[in-house]
Scaffold this motif. Structure first.
Motif, short mmCIF file in Angstrom:
data_model
loop_
_atom_site.label_atom_id
_atom_site.label_comp_id
_atom_site.label_asym_id
_atom_site.label_seq_id
_atom_site.Cartn_x
_atom_site.Cartn_y
_atom_site.Cartn_z
N ASN A 134 -7.71 -11.47 9.53
CA ASN A 134 -6.77 -10.46 10.03
C ASN A 134 -7.52 -9.23 10.51
N ASN A 156 -3.04 -1.56 10.24
CA ASN A 156 -2.93 -2.92 10.77
C ASN A 156 -3.18 -2.86 12.27
N SER A 159 -1.60 -7.86 15.89
CA SER A 159 -0.29 -7.91 16.53
C SER A 159 0.77 -8.59 15.65
N ASP A 160 0.36 -9.00 14.43
CA ASP A 160 1.33 -9.55 13.46
C ASP A 160 1.37 -8.64 12.24
N SER A 161 2.47 -8.72 11.49
CA SER A 161 2.52 -7.89 10.27
C SER A 161 1.55 -8.45 9.23
N THR A 163 0.64 -8.64 4.95
CA THR A 163 1.10 -8.39 3.58
C THR A 163 -0.13 -8.28 2.68
N LYS A 282 4.16 -4.75 2.93
CA LYS A 282 4.13 -5.37 4.26
C LYS A 282 3.90 -4.27 5.29
N ILE A 283 2.92 -4.44 6.15
CA ILE A 283 2.57 -3.40 7.13
C ILE A 283 2.78 -3.99 8.53
N ALA A 284 3.67 -3.37 9.28
CA ALA A 284 3.97 -3.87 10.63
C ALA A 284 2.77 -3.67 11.55
N ALA A 285 2.69 -4.47 12.60
CA ALA A 285 1.59 -4.35 13.58
C ALA A 285 1.50 -2.90 14.06
N ASP A 287 0.94 -0.27 12.36
CA ASP A 287 1.31 0.75 11.37
C ASP A 287 0.17 1.02 10.37
N TYR A 289 -0.62 2.34 6.20
CA TYR A 289 -0.04 2.49 4.86
C TYR A 289 -1.03 3.28 4.00
#
Ligand code: TA6
Length: 299
Positions: A134, A156, A159-161, A163, A282-285, A287, A289
């Motif tokens: 990732n 992140n 381009s995908d979330s 976890t 869970k971290i969106a593309a 984003d 945290y």
């Protein structure tokens, strides 16, 4: 990152880089408020002592390994992007891989309140992609002053979330484990690892008289480690998390660990600021945290 590049982040009379015999580079911070030592390997704080205190906040084992590929036992290891056993059971190391990596230094500054901040970073590479496929940018912001503040920031960049689970696996130095109370967890639910992850409820302070290995969930308030033998209380406040892990190996497990002395369980307790167990993130593309902890010593 070579030594000359690192030295661009030096701050005269405040932040220095030191090459250590065993091959690692340490960041030594010494300002009017406190002293701290941070290893660029693992992005790990190894020592923090406010000038008003005689004892360190942190425990580091005298038998710790300082070797590429191994975790340093003590200080504040960073567990990321998973806490505990490999969640996919692929034989990868417990607590993720970033405590076994060399981090870059990406910033340093003197702050107006007399504290010093250093920022270390780690991004995905061919090596990390082999272990965890990732894209990411991870940074740790360490602020050394009247308190020690540590923020672990995950971006992140894919381009995908994503976890993740994670922890600041902090090893606190205590004078005598028999005289320690951990406050702030009364009534909290926890998974008891020494009892097959049975779900239980904490009643009163946490006291250690045998192996303790617990994942507390739904924890949002401040925690405190009262240590009568050192006549001090460590306060832990945090944001971006609701998991607290409490670990003391006790006698038998300590004796089975090559990088821990047989008697060391009397001098340490891990109280970890985490997103772990059922509380993953869970971290969106695109984003970011932020998990943050602040440690203050009162005596
Ligand atoms: O955080 C608690 C824990 O996961 C324990 O179950 C124990 O295995 C410990 O961490 C190991 O920590 P270490 O720093 O030796 O990897």
């Amino acid at each position: 990152m070579d030594f000359d590049a690192l030295c661009e982040y030096e701050i005269e009379n405040e932040l220095q880089f030191v090459d250590i015999e065993h091959g690692f580079t340490y960041i030594e911070i010494n300002n009017a408020r406190a002293h701290a030592t941070i290893s660029t390997y693992a992005g790990q704080v190894l020592s923090y002592r406010p000038k008003t205190q005689k004892d360190d906040l942190l425990f580091v084992s005298d038998k710790a390994c300082y070797e590429d590929g191994k975790a340093i036992k003590g200080g504040i290891p960073v567990c990321w992007p998973w806490f505990g056993a490999d969640p996919e059971d692929l034989g990868r190391p417990a607590h993720g891989f970033v405590r076994n990596c060399q981090w870059d230094v990406i910033g340093s500054e003197s702050l107006d309140d007399g504290s010093t901040r250093v920022v270390l970073g780690l991004a995905d590479s061919d090596e990390t992609q082999k272990v965890w496929p990732n894209p990411f940018k991870l940074s740790i912001e360490i602020t050394v002053g009247d308190s020690l503040r540590v923020a672990l920031v995950t971006r992140n960049t894919g381009s995908d979330s994503l976890t993740i689970s994670q922890a600041l696996h902090t090893y606190f130095y205590v004078g005598d484990i028999a005289q320690v109370n951990v406050l702030g967890l009364d009534g909290a639910r926890y998974l008891d690892k020494v009892d097959g992850f049975a779900e239980k409820t904490q009643s009163g302070p946490v006291m250690v008289a045998s192996e303790v290995d617990r994942i507390y969930t739904g924890v949002t308030g401040e925690l405190a480690i009262e240590d009568a033998s050192l006549a001090r209380t460590i306060r832990i406040s945090s944001t971006g998390c609701s998991t607290a892990v409490v670990w003391n190996p006790w006698q038998e497990v300590a004796a089975s660990m090559a990088d821990l002395g047989d008697e060391d369980y009397k001098k340490m307790i891990c109280v970890e600021t985490a997103n772990a167990g059922p509380e993953t993130v869970k971290i969106a593309a695109g984003d970011e945290y932020r998990l943050e902890a602040e440690y203050t010593i009162e005596s």
